[in-house]
Design a protein around this motif. Structure first.
Motif, PDB file in Angstrom:
ATOM      1  N   ALA A  55     -11.027   0.660  -7.636  1.00 17.70           N
ATOM      2  CA  ALA A  55     -10.912   1.194  -6.274  1.00 17.70           C
ATOM      3  C   ALA A  55     -10.614   2.683  -6.240  1.00 17.70           C
ATOM      4  O   ALA A  55     -10.950   3.361  -5.264  1.00 17.70           O
ATOM      5  CB  ALA A  55      -9.823   0.439  -5.507  1.00 17.70           C
TER       6      ALA A  55
ATOM      7  N   GLN B  74     -11.472  -2.920  -1.612  1.00 14.57           N
ATOM      8  CA  GLN B  74     -11.234  -1.520  -1.961  1.00 14.57           C
ATOM      9  C   GLN B  74     -10.324  -0.779  -0.985  1.00 14.57           C
ATOM     10  O   GLN B  74      -9.414  -0.063  -1.421  1.00 14.57           O
ATOM     11  CB  GLN B  74     -12.556  -0.779  -2.129  1.00 14.57           C
ATOM     12  CG  GLN B  74     -13.273  -1.124  -3.413  1.00 14.57           C
ATOM     13  CD  GLN B  74     -14.133   0.024  -3.915  1.00 14.57           C
ATOM     14  OE1 GLN B  74     -14.419   0.975  -3.195  1.00 14.57           O
ATOM     15  NE2 GLN B  74     -14.555  -0.077  -5.164  1.00 14.57           N
TER      16      GLN B  74
ATOM     17  N   GLN C 198      -6.923   0.910  -2.257  1.00 19.08           N
ATOM     18  CA  GLN C 198      -6.755   2.358  -2.141  1.00 19.08           C
ATOM     19  C   GLN C 198      -5.472   2.690  -1.382  1.00 19.08           C
ATOM     20  O   GLN C 198      -4.775   3.658  -1.718  1.00 19.08           O
ATOM     21  CB  GLN C 198      -7.970   2.971  -1.455  1.00 19.08           C
ATOM     22  CG  GLN C 198      -9.209   2.985  -2.340  1.00 19.08           C
ATOM     23  CD  GLN C 198     -10.484   3.299  -1.585  1.00 19.08           C
ATOM     24  OE1 GLN C 198     -10.492   3.380  -0.351  1.00 19.08           O
ATOM     25  NE2 GLN C 198     -11.575   3.478  -2.304  1.00 19.08           N
TER      26      GLN C 198
END
Length: 440
Positions: A326, A220, A224
């Protein structure tokens, strides 16, 4: 500005290094090798971090394995700081310097792979010129989506180019990255093979297919960061977006509606409630920007009249299911939409037109080849419950009736079944089996 001799010196060093370079052995990507036999320019486009540079290496290794002499393979990455500042003469001098190092006659095939080509001034003029002057030169170009769009590549090269889109790993490619066997067999629909594939599928739906993060324990943060870079560099900076809060809210809402009907008119009212007066034309532009950088895709509703087709609400899909996980709040209720998004991305790689069907009921995907709709596909996490099965069948049967299809397909998370309903045979198959080429 560097002198001509300084530029020649830099090119000699980089070309010598390239000649001695051992291209890494990488995860094999699915690529149309027939494209390399064309005399037209080949461009590799796609979202950032999807693996365009590594595909360049794979192409070079393939050509070498096929017997192409090493001195007929030229690779140069224009992100290399030793070429800066660039004036455009880097390309003007490139073939001359190459010939000094590796004698080359223009009648001999030469494969020239140039990465991040957009960094060189006047690159398109040079590409058009050498393409006309050297018919045996195979030119392969990649460009960063923050500076060079696929639409701009086509415009700059004026019809001389073939394009290949590089997306994050497909499910089959991700299996290779895991070291798993992706050879299709009907035996994997049962027993240990099924359990193994289901585990891989669950990880794929959670982590997606971007090459670096998809095999990490916690992808994640990396995903991101990809989104933030895409947001700022590829979108806000590139398109000089002034109202960043409005654009940020637009993307949040649009992304949250992946796999659902999307209408600028409906979104317009919602954003006006938050931001005051908002132009619909601005939101149409925002949607186009997200498409051009490969963040979002639009799927049109099928209609026999093109004009009506353009007026219908569309469906949105994201470039990667891991990225969707995410950057948005996810829940178990979204599993079906994530599966539908994964099916869309698999179909996007296939050479056919793609639509959805909506009349009395809805069918998720229609595949059109030439003038004929050849397949109807419905997607559902599970059809074990009778009410769910009947709902999904309504849309599928409506589509198969409309287009005189004798068979319909329902893709699920893990179920397999075959039965007849009305005029056609219905096949229920796991997504993961279908995605690696399973048919029966």
């Amino acid at each position: 500005m560097k002198s001509t001799e300084d530029t020649r010196y830099s090119l000699r060093i980089l070309l010598a290094e390239s000649h001695e370079k051992t291209w890494p052995s990488l995860i094999k990507r699915d690529f149309n090798w027939d494209l390399l036999s064309s005399t037209r320019l080949l461009t590799l486009v796609g979202p950032r971090r999807a693996g365009k540079t590594f595909l360049c290496y794979q192409i070079l290794r393939h050509l070498l394995d096929q017997g192409t002499p090493r001195h007929r393979l030229l690779y140069l990455n224009f992100e290399d700081e030793r070429l800066y500042p660039m004036s455009g003469q880097e390309l003007t001098l490139l073939l001359d310097v190459y010939e000094e190092l590796f004698p080359w006659k223009s009648a001999d095939p030469l494969y020239v792979v140039l990465d991040e080509i957009q960094n060189v001034p006047q690159w398109s003029r040079w590409a058009r010129r050498v393409h006309e002057q050297h018919p045996k030169l195979h030119l392969i170009l990649t460009g960063s989506s923050s500076k060079l769009l696929s639409t701009e590549l086509a415009t700059e090269l004026r019809g001389r180019t073939l394009g290949f889109s590089v997306y994050p790993y497909s499910f089959s490619e991700r299996l290779r990255a895991e070291g798993e066997d992706n050879a299709v067999s009907s035996l994997m629909l049962h027993g240990r093979g099924k359990n193994r594939m289901r585990r891989s599928f669950d990880q794929f739906l959670l982590k997606g297919g971007f090459p670096e993060p998809c095999l990490q324990e916690n992808p994640q943060p990396v995903l991101q960061s990809y989104y933030q870079t895409m947001f700022m560099r590829d979108l806000v900076e590139r398109y000089r977006i002034n109202n960043v809060p409005l654009f940020e809210d637009f993307l949040k809402v649009a992304i949250s509606r992946f796999g659902s009907l999307f209408s600028v008119s409906a979104l317009h009212k919602e954003l006006e409630a938050r931001h005051g007066r908002v132009s619909k034309a601005t939101l149409v532009q925002y949607t186009r920007y997200a498409r051009e950088v490969f963040l979002l895709f639009e799927l049109h509703r099928f209609d026999f009249k093109i004009r009506r087709q353009l007026l219908h609400p569309r469906k949105l899909y994201g470039v990667d299911v891991g990225l969707l996980n995410a950057i948005r709040f996810s829940s178990t209720e979204d599993r079906g939409r994530l599966l539908e998004n994964a099916v869309y991305l698999e179909l996007l790689r296939r050479p056919a037109e793609l639509y959805f069907w909506r009349q009395e009921a809805e069918c998720d995907f229609l595949i059109k080849e030439g003038k004929k709709v050849t397949q109807a596909i419905q997607v559902s996490w599970s059809v074990e419950k009778p009410e769910t099965r009947e709902r999904e069948l309504r849309g599928l049967l409506e589509a198969t009736t409309q287009f005189h299809l004798k068979e319909g397909l329902i893709l699920t998370a893990g179920e397999t079944a075959d039965f007849k309903r009305e005029h056609c045979r219905i096949r229920v198959r796991p997504f993961w089996y279908w995605a690696i080429g399973g048919q029966n």
